[in-house]
Design a protein around this motif. Structure first.
Motif, PDB file in Angstrom:
ATOM      1  N   LEU A  90      -3.299   5.020  -2.602  1.00  0.00           N
ATOM      2  CA  LEU A  90      -4.226   5.945  -1.952  1.00  0.00           C
ATOM      3  C   LEU A  90      -3.656   7.348  -2.104  1.00  0.00           C
ATOM      4  O   LEU A  90      -2.605   7.655  -1.564  1.00  0.00           O
ATOM      5  CB  LEU A  90      -4.398   5.584  -0.477  1.00  0.00           C
ATOM      6  N   GLY A  91      -4.329   8.172  -2.851  1.00  0.00           N
ATOM      7  CA  GLY A  91      -3.795   9.497  -3.143  1.00  0.00           C
ATOM      8  C   GLY A  91      -2.927   9.455  -4.385  1.00  0.00           C
ATOM      9  O   GLY A  91      -2.911   8.492  -5.146  1.00  0.00           O
ATOM     10  N   GLU A  92      -2.178  10.525  -4.583  1.00  0.00           N
ATOM     11  CA  GLU A  92      -1.361  10.660  -5.794  1.00  0.00           C
ATOM     12  C   GLU A  92      -0.065   9.870  -5.650  1.00  0.00           C
ATOM     13  O   GLU A  92       0.631   9.951  -4.630  1.00  0.00           O
ATOM     14  CB  GLU A  92      -1.046  12.131  -6.065  1.00  0.00           C
ATOM     15  N   LEU A  93       0.271   9.108  -6.671  1.00  0.00           N
ATOM     16  CA  LEU A  93       1.486   8.295  -6.673  1.00  0.00           C
ATOM     17  C   LEU A  93       2.607   9.046  -7.381  1.00  0.00           C
ATOM     18  O   LEU A  93       2.452   9.440  -8.544  1.00  0.00           O
ATOM     19  CB  LEU A  93       1.240   6.964  -7.383  1.00  0.00           C
ATOM     20  N   VAL A 148       0.848  -1.198   0.000  1.00  0.00           N
ATOM     21  CA  VAL A 148       0.000   0.000   0.000  1.00  0.00           C
ATOM     22  C   VAL A 148       0.879   1.243   0.000  1.00  0.00           C
ATOM     23  O   VAL A 148       1.825   1.356   0.788  1.00  0.00           O
ATOM     24  CB  VAL A 148      -0.940   0.036   1.232  1.00  0.00           C
ATOM     25  N   TRP A 149       0.548   2.173  -0.900  1.00  0.00           N
ATOM     26  CA  TRP A 149       1.125   3.511  -0.868  1.00  0.00           C
ATOM     27  C   TRP A 149       0.030   4.477  -0.452  1.00  0.00           C
ATOM     28  O   TRP A 149      -1.018   4.563  -1.098  1.00  0.00           O
ATOM     29  CB  TRP A 149       1.673   3.921  -2.237  1.00  0.00           C
ATOM     30  N   SER A 150       0.243   5.170   0.654  1.00  0.00           N
ATOM     31  CA  SER A 150      -0.726   6.151   1.124  1.00  0.00           C
ATOM     32  C   SER A 150      -0.064   7.517   1.131  1.00  0.00           C
ATOM     33  O   SER A 150       0.861   7.772   1.915  1.00  0.00           O
ATOM     34  CB  SER A 150      -1.221   5.788   2.532  1.00  0.00           C
ATOM     35  N   ALA A 151      -0.516   8.388   0.246  1.00  0.00           N
ATOM     36  CA  ALA A 151       0.041   9.737   0.167  1.00  0.00           C
ATOM     37  C   ALA A 151      -0.305  10.523   1.427  1.00  0.00           C
ATOM     38  O   ALA A 151      -1.257  10.207   2.143  1.00  0.00           O
ATOM     39  CB  ALA A 151      -0.491  10.448  -1.071  1.00  0.00           C
ATOM     40  N   THR A 152       0.460  11.560   1.688  1.00  0.00           N
ATOM     41  CA  THR A 152       0.257  12.344   2.909  1.00  0.00           C
ATOM     42  C   THR A 152      -1.113  12.990   2.956  1.00  0.00           C
ATOM     43  O   THR A 152      -1.653  13.252   4.037  1.00  0.00           O
ATOM     44  CB  THR A 152       1.343  13.425   3.033  1.00  0.00           C
TER      45      THR A 152
END
Length: 676
Positions: free
Chosen positions: A617-620, A566-570
């Motif tokens: 999640l959010g911008e990659l 999972v990548w979760s942007a700030t």
């Protein structure tokens, strides 16, 4: 009767007695007219609502053989559409599709379903012309071309039913993509192109198809049939477009166009990597390469095993992504002279020729071999030897006799490399576990099979094999819509992973949003947990066999991912990460939340195995997207929703299991896919 006489089942002879008594009882009422009445020379059948698989042409009937002979004798139509080489022309084509998209998206699902059924009728009516163009342009035999047309018809009818389900989720609302580009391969020039287009149309998207350069005439005939179906319901102009772009600037523009929401690819892993190098954040749904094998244990029936190995390896001249290029012989099978002799004899018995000869059993390769395939046809690796050496048979370079090589070593070129042609390699293993290790050792996970009459061996194999389509005591090719929905694991898939011809495929071609937007975070997460439990109980923890054949079990099951990254942007809402964690927890899937600088995360992603799913999640950041593209990692960028059906699909992967339940026509007791 002889089978029953020696059967260990206590009731076998009782069943034979009852059959005899039934036949005596019914002797005066049994019909005398033929039961096989199909006639392809007559009017084509028309299909109504609902789904059943379309029957292939019955070649035992004289009228159908006459029809087939006429089809191959006919002149194929020429390619009529010009090649597009200008970027401006591509922009105009995409603009027309964008303009048509809102009207089609707002068209009621029942009308879209009606259009797809009309497409099915048009494809059936064009069956003869489709056989003609496939035989002449794609090198198919009639026996290979005809089932592919049936598959295209099945896609139309099956996806029509799936279109009706898109509004059935109580927690989520579906919005189709605006424009979907379909880029099919040349090896299945009707079923795969039509399937991709029909799925997009069922979803409510406008579709643009760029056929493979080698089979443009096939695509034109097929798309002309679909256009007839769309016209029957007054679909807007521009909702379906065929475009022959070049392989340079125009082709690249079509794939990377900012108004194209998704690209559907069936083809080589190298092609998928190329597309993503052009546009790392491309929403790509791809079924890619495979290096597939079939295990034969000492518990197998050798006659059936040889027949299925032969069909799996050399059907379509081995030019199927699902083809078996390896047979792994376990224990005594490796030294069994009977098995070896039968396999060699079977390979040598293939009648190689062009599809214009009805006696041909293996046709030509599509293009003159080069690269990996040429090496496989002409060069042995250390320790290997030819049991049947392939030979070039004519001046075109396309006609080759089949090859059989033994002594393929673990980790060697032929063990790990997809060669895509008529060459079969033999590997050996002392134990079943060693054979499974060899089967799983490649980066791919498309199809795999086992031949064994030992239920414990089959159960153990199913627990360990890493393939999307698993076949037991049958050939490992020829997937049928609904019966064996098709798609792989690991490096054989990019994207959400729902299988073509399966229940979730159409639902991938759009976005999902919550029906209710007025829940606070706590209630939203609680609703998600409740929806997850319901979806798991009814769908993801259940094995599904919707075809219900007596002679063959065809089970679709869902297995948890090994891991979800999972990548979760700030700036991503905290509740979204909590929702993803919750869905993963109910499936028992470990979650790895990536952290650190963009560059360090990119390094982590670059070390992921092909096929790993990365939930975004959010911008990659671009650097991470590029690393994912280079590593063959699937990016899932959907916004989390309450719906458990949607969220659990991101943490489970589909596996289709097809299992023969008869031996020489004698039905065995029905068993589940796990052998219990």
């Amino acid at each position: 009767y002889l089978y029953a006489l020696f059967s260990p089942e206590a009731t076998a002879l009782d069943e034979q007695e009852q059959r005899f008594r039934d036949s005596v009882r019914d002797r005066h009422t049994t019909g005398e007219s033929p039961r096989r009445t199909q006639d392809r020379t007559g009017a084509a059948p028309e299909f109504g609502p609902g789904f059943t698989n379309t029957p292939d042409t019955d070649s035992a009937l004289p009228a159908n053989r006459k029809w087939a002979a006429a089809a191959i004798a006919a002149e194929p139509p020429p390619v009529s559409s010009p090649e597009v080489t200008e970027v401006a022309d591509v922009d105009a084509i995409v603009a027309a599709a964008v303009a048509a998209a809102p009207t089609w998206a707002q068209t009621h699902a029942a009308t879209r379903a009606e259009a797809l059924r009309a497409c099915a009728n048009a494809l059936e009516a064009a069956r003869g012309e489709l056989v003609t163009v496939m035989v002449h342009e794609a090198g198919k035999t009639v026996a290979e071309a005809d089932p592919e047309i049936s598959e295209a018809i099945d896609f139309a009818r099956y996806y029509a039913e799936r279109a009706l389900e898109l509004d059935a989720d109580p927690d989520a609302v579906f919005t189709p993509h605006r424009v979907v580009v379909v880029t099919p391969p040349w090896n299945f020039p009707i079923a795969i192109p039509m399937g991709g287009v029909l799925a997009a149309l069922a979803a409510g998207a406008a579709a643009i198809i760029k056929p493979a350069p080698q089979t443009r005439a096939c695509a034109e005939v097929g798309i002309a049939a679909l256009q007839q179906g769309l016209q029957a319901v007054g679909a807007p102009e521009g909702v379906l477009t065929l475009v022959h772009t070049d392989e340079a600037d125009a082709g690249r523009r079509l794939i990377t166009h900012p108004d194209v929401d998704a690209v559907v690819l069936t083809g080589a892993s190298d092609t998928a990597a190329l597309f993503r190098s052009w546009r790392p954040q491309l929403r790509l749904l791809a079924e890619t390469s495979g290096k597939n094998s079939l295990i034969v244990t000492p518990s197998a029936d050798p006659d059936l095993a040889v027949a299925d190995v032969l069909r799996s390896a050399f059907g379509h001249a081995g030019q199927k992504c699902s083809a078996a290029s390896l047979v792994i012989c376990v224990g005594s099978v490796a030294t069994d002279p009977r098995f070896r002799r039968q396999l060699v004899d079977a390979v040598r018995s293939l009648q190689v020729g062009y599809g214009t000869d009805l006696a041909t059993t293996m046709g030509p390769v599509q293009e003159q071999p080069q690269g990996k395939l040429l090496r496989a046809l002409t060069t042995l690796e250390p320790g290997e030897r030819w049991l049947v050496e392939p030979r070039r048979l004519d001046d075109t370079g396309r006609l080759w006799s089949p090859g059989l090589r033994e002594g393929v070593a673990p980790g060697s070129f032929f063990h790990l490399t997809e060669c895509f042609g008529p060459v079969l390699g033999i590997m050996t293993a002392d134990t079943l576990d060693e054979a499974i290790d060899l089967q799983n050792a490649t980066d791919y996970g498309l199809t795999g099979g086992i031949h064994s009459l030992d239920q414990a061996e089959v159960t153990h194999w199913l627990q360990r094999v890493q393939v999307g389509n698993a076949y037991i005591n049958r050939h490992i090719t020829g997937a049928v819509v609904q019966r064996q929905s098709f798609g792989g694991w690991k490096g054989s898939v990019i994207g959400p992973g729902a299988k073509a011809g399966g229940p979730g495929y159409v639902a991938q071609l759009g976005t999902w949003a919550d029906r209710s937007s007025d829940l606070d975070d706590e209630k939203w997460l609680a609703a998600g947990r409740e929806s997850d439990r319901a979806a798991r109980a009814t769908t993801f923890a259940v094995e599904h066999d919707n075809t219900g054949l007596a002679a063959e079990a065809n089970v679709l099951r869902y297995l948890p991912l090994p891991e979800l990254a999972v990548w979760s942007a700030t700036d991503a809402p905290e509740r979204e990460l909590a929702r993803v964690r919750g869905a993963a927890a109910i499936a028992g899937v470990p979650v790895r939340v990536l952290a650190g600088s963009d560059e360090s995360v990119a390094e982590q992603v670059g070390r992921f195995s092909p096929g790993t799913r990365l939930r975004v999640l959010g911008e990659l950041p671009e650097v991470i997207a590029k690393a994912a593209a280079e590593a063959g990692v699937s990016l899932l960028d959907a916004t989390p929703v309450v719906s458990g059906a949607r969220e659990l699909s991101t943490v489970y992967r589909e596996q289709a299991i097809s299992r023969t339940l008869h031996r020489f026509g004698h039905l065995s007791p029905a068993r589940s896919s796990t052998g219990k």
